[in-house]
Design an enzyme around this catalytic site. Sequence first.
Site, PDB file in Angstrom:
ATOM      1  N   PHE A 130       0.800  -1.156   0.176  1.00 22.78           N
ATOM      2  CA  PHE A 130       0.461  -0.260   0.078  1.00 22.78           C
ATOM      3  C   PHE A 130       1.123   1.548   0.104  1.00 22.78           C
ATOM      4  CE2 PHE A 130      -3.012   3.078   1.653  1.00 22.78           C
ATOM      5  CZ  PHE A 130      -3.841   2.881   0.974  1.00 22.78           C
ATOM      6  N   ASP A 207       1.873  -4.621   7.942  1.00 21.80           N
ATOM      7  CA  ASP A 207       0.561  -4.731   7.748  1.00 21.80           C
ATOM      8  C   ASP A 207      -0.663  -5.049   7.776  1.00 21.80           C
ATOM      9  OD1 ASP A 207      -2.112  -2.475   6.536  1.00 21.80           O
ATOM     10  OD2 ASP A 207      -0.482  -1.538   5.757  1.00 21.80           O
ATOM     11  N   TYR A 232     -11.044   0.978  10.356  1.00 22.38           N
ATOM     12  CA  TYR A 232     -12.616   1.166   9.356  1.00 22.38           C
ATOM     13  C   TYR A 232     -12.963   0.251   8.824  1.00 22.38           C
ATOM     14  CZ  TYR A 232      -8.513   3.200   7.338  1.00 22.38           C
ATOM     15  OH  TYR A 232      -7.144   3.425   6.608  1.00 22.38           O
ATOM     16  N   LYS A 233     -12.136  -1.078   8.641  1.00 23.21           N
ATOM     17  CA  LYS A 233     -12.366  -1.633   7.324  1.00 23.21           C
ATOM     18  C   LYS A 233     -13.408  -2.824   7.628  1.00 23.21           C
ATOM     19  CE  LYS A 233      -8.645  -0.722   5.004  1.00 23.21           C
ATOM     20  NZ  LYS A 233      -8.770   0.081   3.832  1.00 23.21           N
ATOM     21  N   ARG A 381     -12.156  -4.669  -6.746  1.00 23.59           N
ATOM     22  CA  ARG A 381     -11.811  -5.079  -5.655  1.00 23.59           C
ATOM     23  C   ARG A 381     -13.363  -5.024  -5.421  1.00 23.59           C
ATOM     24  NH1 ARG A 381      -7.696  -2.659  -1.575  1.00 23.59           N
ATOM     25  NH2 ARG A 381      -9.568  -1.265  -1.188  1.00 23.59           N
TER      26      ARG A 381
END
Length: 409
Positions: A130, A207, A232-233, A381
């Site tokens: 990322f 990560d 937050y995912k 995705r």
Amino acid sequence: MTDDLLTRAHALDAADPLSGYRDRFITPPATELLSYLDGNSLGRPLEATARLIDEFIREQWGGRLIRGWDEGWLEWPLTLGDRLGAVALGAAAGQTVVADSTTVLIYKLARAAVDARPGRRKVVLDTDNFPTDRYVLEGIASERGLELVWIETDPSRGVEPSQVAAVVDDETALVLFSHVAYRSGWVADVVEINRIVHAAGALAMWDLCHSAGSVPIALDEWGVDLAVGCTYKYLNGGPGAPAFAYLRRGLQGELRQPIQGWMGHRASFEMGHGYEPAPGIRALLSGTPPILAMVPLHANLDMLAEAGIEAVRAKSLLLTDYVLELADAWLVPHGVEVISPRDVTRRGGHVTLRRAGFRELLEPLWDSGVIPDYRRPDGLRIGPAPLSTSFAEIHQGLAVLRDLVEKQR
């Protein structure tokens, strides 16, 4: 075939032991949202979260005011960290803290790690990690005069142990990879990569943004040194929710994070001269904790503890299996390529589809109430969240995508 696939979706939903959790989420009517397929980017809010936030504002903040700090708020970064470690990370108490953003925590831990390995001038990372991870390490390398060693990763896979073994040596201070690759969903072999890194005397950092709350994690058992992830995912913490950091107990006291703030001081309220880090995981704190932003985590960790991460993972694999089934039947014949692993031991919680021209389909998809996630240059995705997504919802969303692909051709 379409009827058979829809019948299969209904059968999977009927057999789903976690189906009742969908009712706990705030969901717009189908006329506004037909299919939400972006749980790997931003999770839906819980009804319980809305109640907790209202209660917090009215009773704790409004009622207790500044007394709230002495009545528990000051400990939230640690108590929530311990709860998160127990429910989702496989981490014993005293090693996880909730604070700051992912970017800030990556900086804190990575800077501390390279400073704890003086004389070692190399940091290993991969080209498809990322952007934040890469950008932060580029900045640290510039600050500390370090060499970045890049592993070229296949965007449809992820970093492999053999690639790590080929570049890690006695000059390596730190490696940083993602447990689940953000683009492909590839699940890295954390245990073997850690073994290789530790044999060279380096530190391994991970990560966890695309695995926490979706894929079982065992940080203590795997021998992870440092880790960072967002909430937050799959943890449904809300937009900009605080991140978390894990620092193995054996490294606490050895690593010293660079952002020295009053909350990480051994005696925050002495307001004394000179910085003295607090003992243990509290030393990773810097400024005043984002208490209001932590409220949603209480609700979701309760739910995740009740459901169980193993059950969540089992449904996640069924959901992504079904995505692959629909993609093979409807999309692959039209030139769409699946670039996520089909091997369940290497597939995280999302499936990435690739085809030139997908960017042009985003607006009509959103207009139809279908929300996937787009990643440049040409990837969609599909990220179903196990506790809030049904199989029928996936069928509805991919049916719209199929029709748009057919029309585009």
